[in-house]
Design a protein around this motif. Sequence first.
Motif, PDB file in Angstrom:
ATOM      1  N   GLY A 213       0.805  -1.216   0.000  1.00 17.54           N
ATOM      2  CA  GLY A 213       0.000   0.000   0.000  1.00 17.54           C
ATOM      3  C   GLY A 213       0.838   1.266   0.000  1.00 17.54           C
ATOM      4  N   ALA A 214       2.071   1.186  -0.500  1.00 13.87           N
ATOM      5  CA  ALA A 214       2.981   2.329  -0.478  1.00 13.87           C
ATOM      6  C   ALA A 214       3.513   2.601  -1.880  1.00 13.87           C
ATOM      7  CB  ALA A 214       4.138   2.057   0.482  1.00 13.87           C
ATOM      8  N   GLY A 215       4.230   3.698  -1.992  1.00 13.33           N
ATOM      9  CA  GLY A 215       4.854   4.077  -3.249  1.00 13.33           C
ATOM     10  C   GLY A 215       6.277   4.542  -3.019  1.00 13.33           C
ATOM     11  N   PRO A 216       6.952   5.010  -4.073  1.00  6.95           N
ATOM     12  CA  PRO A 216       8.367   5.357  -3.963  1.00  6.95           C
ATOM     13  C   PRO A 216       8.680   6.568  -3.092  1.00  6.95           C
ATOM     14  CG  PRO A 216       7.534   5.896  -6.143  1.00  6.95           C
ATOM     15  CD  PRO A 216       6.451   5.142  -5.431  1.00  6.95           C
ATOM     16  N   THR A 217       7.676   7.368  -2.760  1.00  4.60           N
ATOM     17  CA  THR A 217       7.931   8.515  -1.886  1.00  4.60           C
ATOM     18  C   THR A 217       7.460   8.264  -0.456  1.00  4.60           C
ATOM     19  OG1 THR A 217       5.848   9.560  -2.546  1.00  4.60           O
ATOM     20  CG2 THR A 217       7.819  10.163  -3.799  1.00  4.60           C
ATOM     21  N   ASP A 218       6.881   7.115  -0.212  1.00  4.57           N
ATOM     22  CA  ASP A 218       6.420   6.736   1.123  1.00  4.57           C
ATOM     23  C   ASP A 218       7.626   6.467   2.024  1.00  4.57           C
ATOM     24  OD1 ASP A 218       5.472   4.518   3.156  1.00  4.57           O
ATOM     25  OD2 ASP A 218       3.651   5.449   2.362  1.00  4.57           O
ATOM     26  N   PRO A 219       7.521   6.710   3.322  1.00  2.78           N
ATOM     27  CA  PRO A 219       8.649   6.397   4.228  1.00  2.78           C
ATOM     28  C   PRO A 219       9.089   4.932   4.157  1.00  2.78           C
ATOM     29  CG  PRO A 219       7.030   7.755   5.358  1.00  2.78           C
ATOM     30  CD  PRO A 219       6.436   7.394   4.014  1.00  2.78           C
ATOM     31  N   LEU A 220       8.189   4.032   3.814  1.00  7.43           N
ATOM     32  CA  LEU A 220       8.530   2.617   3.699  1.00  7.43           C
ATOM     33  C   LEU A 220       9.503   2.353   2.543  1.00  7.43           C
ATOM     34  CD1 LEU A 220       7.980  -0.285   4.717  1.00  7.43           C
ATOM     35  CD2 LEU A 220       6.060  -0.357   3.095  1.00  7.43           C
ATOM     36  N   ALA A 221       9.564   3.252   1.583  1.00  7.53           N
ATOM     37  CA  ALA A 221      10.379   3.027   0.383  1.00  7.53           C
ATOM     38  C   ALA A 221      11.847   2.763   0.705  1.00  7.53           C
ATOM     39  CB  ALA A 221      10.244   4.211  -0.577  1.00  7.53           C
TER      40      ALA A 221
END
Length: 127
Positions: A61-69
């Motif tokens: 549920g994330a993308g390349p700018t998400d903190p998870l990246a």
Amino acid sequence: MTDKPMFILIAGPYRSGTGGDPQAMEANLARLEAAAWPVFAAGHLPVIGEWIALPVLRSAGAGPTDPLADQVLYPTAERLLARCDAVLRLPGASTGADQDVATARRRGLPVYHDVAEIPPLARREAV
């Protein structure tokens, strides 16, 4: 020439210098992907970390700018380099690509800066 196809990580800017702009990241990915055909045509198997990391991020549920990246993009390249035979480092400022080069050198893997430096496969497969 080499007698065995190499698994080559193509490393270069993806998020670097984009300020999180999705179009700029897509343009960077397109530049990385432009190197895939010449690597393949030389008889090798190209891989780009984002080809694996982006679907992993989407599934979380994330993308390349998400903190998870940062917990997915860099570790994906690190894990790929455990399987790769070489790195093709494309031009441009990139912390991740610089890390890939450092990892490759620590592991004794060749680092190429131009597709023309990559030794072609001696017995090419039909394409």
